[in-house]
Design a protein around this motif. Structure first.
Motif, PDB file in Angstrom:
ATOM      1  N   ARG A 265       1.156   3.996  -3.078  1.00 59.40           N
ATOM      2  CA  ARG A 265       0.807   5.403  -2.830  1.00 59.40           C
ATOM      3  C   ARG A 265       1.947   6.315  -3.262  1.00 59.40           C
TER       4      ARG A 265
ATOM      5  N   ARG B 259       0.829  -1.211   0.000  1.00 62.04           N
ATOM      6  CA  ARG B 259       0.000   0.000   0.000  1.00 62.04           C
ATOM      7  C   ARG B 259       0.858   1.255   0.000  1.00 62.04           C
ATOM      8  N   GLN B 260       1.927   1.258   0.805  1.00 60.59           N
ATOM      9  CA  GLN B 260       2.786   2.431   0.864  1.00 60.59           C
ATOM     10  C   GLN B 260       3.546   2.643  -0.447  1.00 60.59           C
TER      11      GLN B 260
END
Length: 556
Positions: free
Chosen positions: A364, A360-361
């Motif tokens: 992003r 997810r990081q």
């Protein structure tokens, strides 16, 4: 009849030979030396930058190595034509491009001619006979069709056998060329040094336009290839063990260090292997005070980069800038922002420790960080679908594939086959964002001695008073403002998981939610405060679940 001119004395003739006009070859050599001297003096002037910093000189890198003895390409070209002819395929070699590792033979498909024998006839239409009384026949062309490309590509193994090559790669067709490329390994590959690519006009042109110009290597025809990391804008590198990934990363970092000061570029190095990037620890370009080697720290480090990205967007909005280039040119900007390059040497270890959080990081950052001058270089030696997920592939459009073990791994990283036929030791396929097919390159080689010289240049005491302060306070801010209690978006999932079992532990939260130990401990504490699990002396011990699903509905 005029008398012939007198013969010059030996002394005059010798003076004329020694001091007379130079031959054209000597003039060209002298002019080339003068141009090289002017270019070196201009390069030295350019490397003295303001604010006390001085870029490393090019002579810290090894000079261009000797070219390997060229193979007999004419004989190999004739062998290719003869082999194809033996299988009934008409073709001819129209191009030979020799590179450092492979030689590309351009094959133009020939014609497939269908004929028939018809008896010869005279002017009156009567059949013509020979002296033995037999009718004469002639060949008549019925049709002429081009040889299909797949007939040549289907003979890849037969061509490799005839050429005594371990493997060959057929590119059909070569982009922008009207022929098929057959890439045959050279018997004695030559080494591509970083300096040979840095000094090329292609790289100099790229470096004059961008701070993040990087040298990749040389193509199949020996032409230097450079790329702009700012336009990639993120790079995914994959390949089997020993294929050249770490050397590629070292050459990328060394190239950035050769052309940028810490005021221009800051580096964030994440090295779960602990030894691959340790040589760059003394340079002042590091974002934090050390190379990140602990897996437990990586989520906090990436979260700090995300917070810096959001802070940069707020700064851009304050001065009305769209990206980092416009912000640095804006007179209202309080100070110039440096580029950040985040380099992760082994993605597989991170995906095993905390897959959901790291994925997810990274996604992003890959989606939003380009305009803020933050770029990612991620490498992995296991290009499987659980490491290089669909989300990661979608957000990393520029990819480099080194030699892999199977066609499945090649399709995972490049979405096409081909990487399984590479030779290793820096042989790679480079797929930029604007290309439909990958380009074969031989990557730059940087020795440990070259890295030590460049690092020693930046670690010198004369730059001690100029070293920027490490930004370790960003990590402290992330740790202090860490998600606790019911603010964590995974709290509801952890609560539902607990109510499905009689007992739950921190390790179960790690496995089922795909998070790290630190976050799992915080979630367990939040569950205890909410009355979902019983308290325990050991925070890692198994806990008894106090609430059942039906009781939770009554309480809600």
């Amino acid at each position: 009849m005029p008398a012939p001119p007198p013969k010059l004395p030996p002394l005059v003739a010798r003076w004329d030979e020694e001091w007379g006009p130079s031959p054209p070859e000597e003039k060209e050599a002298r002019e080339a030396q003068e141009k090289t001297a002017v270019a070196e003096s201009r390069d030295d002037k350019r490397r003295r930058v303001s604010n006390g910093w001085e870029l490393p000189p090019v002579h810290l890198l090894n000079a261009v190595g000797e070219e390997a003895k060229p193979p007999d390409n004419e004989a190999r070209a004739q062998l290719i034509v003869d082999t194809l002819k033996s299988f009934g395929v008409d073709a001819r070699v129209v191009s030979i491009q020799q590179g450092p590792t492979v030689t590309q033979f351009g094959i133009e498909p020939g014609w497939e001619v269908k004929t028939r024998l018809v008896p010869e006839r005279d002017e009156r239409g009567r059949i013509v006979y020979d002296k033995d009384g037999r009718p004469k026949y002639r060949s008549e062309v019925l049709s002429r069709t081009r040889v299909r490309v797949n007939r040549i590509t289907a003979l890849a193994n037969d061509l490799a056998l005839a050429l005594a090559a371990p493997s060959i790669r057929i590119e059909s067709p070569v982009p922008g060329k009207p022929f098929i490329g057959i890439e045959v390994p050279n018997t004695a590959p030559s080494v591509v040094t970083l300096r040979s690519v840095i000094e090329s006009p292609a790289f100099q042109k790229m470096a004059s336009r961008s701070r993040l110009a990087v040298a990749l290597g040389k193509g199949v025809s020996g032409e230097p290839v450079a790329a702009d990391l700012a336009r990639m804008p993120h790079l995914l590198i994959a390949g089997a063990t020993g294929s050249g990934k770490s050397v590629c990363i070292n050459s990328l970092i060394t190239c950035l260090l050769m052309h940028n000061t810490p005021e221009d570029v800051r580096l964030l190095l994440i090295d779960p292997k602990r030894v691959e990037l340790a040589a760059f620890a003394p340079v002042p370009h590091l974002l934090f005070s050390r190379v990140i080697v602990e897996l437990e720290e990586v989520p906090a480090v990436l979260q700090a980069v995300i917070q810096e990205m959001e802070a940069r967007y707020r700064a851009f909005a304050a001065v009305g800038a769209r990206n980092i280039e416009a912000y640095n040119r804006n007179p209202r900007a309080p100070e110039k922002m440096p580029y950040w390059v985040v380099i992760i040497d082994e993605l597989a270890d991170l995906m095993m420790s905390a897959p959901y959080q790291v994925e997810r990081q990274l996604c992003r950052l890959a989606q939003l960080a380009r305009a803020t001058g933050i770029h990612l270089i991620v490498a992995t030696q296991r290009p499987s679908v659980d490491v290089v997920t669909g989300l990661i592939k979608a957000n990393f459009p520029t990819r480099i594939a080194f030699a892999v073990s199977s066609q499945v791994d090649s399709r995972t990283i490049l979405d096409m086959a081909g990487a399984e036929k590479l030779l290793g030791r820096g042989d790679m396929l480079y797929l930029p964002t604007d290309a439909a097919k990958p380009r074969r390159l031989q990557g730059c080689y940087v020795s440990d001695a070259e890295i030590e010289r460049v690092v020693a240049w930046w670690a010198d005491d004369r730059f001690r008073h100029l070293r920027p302060e490490p930004m370790d306070h960003l990590l402290e801010q992330v740790r202090e403002a860490g998600l606790t209690g019911e603010d964590d978006p995974l709290f509801q999932a952890a609560k539902e998981l607990a109510m499905e079992h009689n007992r739950i532990s921190v390790s179960m939260l790690q496995r089922r939610l795909g998070i790290g130990r630190e976050r799992a401990v915080k979630l367990m504490g939040a569950l205890e405060q909410a009355g979902v699990v019983a308290p325990a002396d050991d925070p890692l011990a198994s806990r008894q679940v106090l609430i059942r699903p039906d009781e939770d509905e009554l309480l809600g």
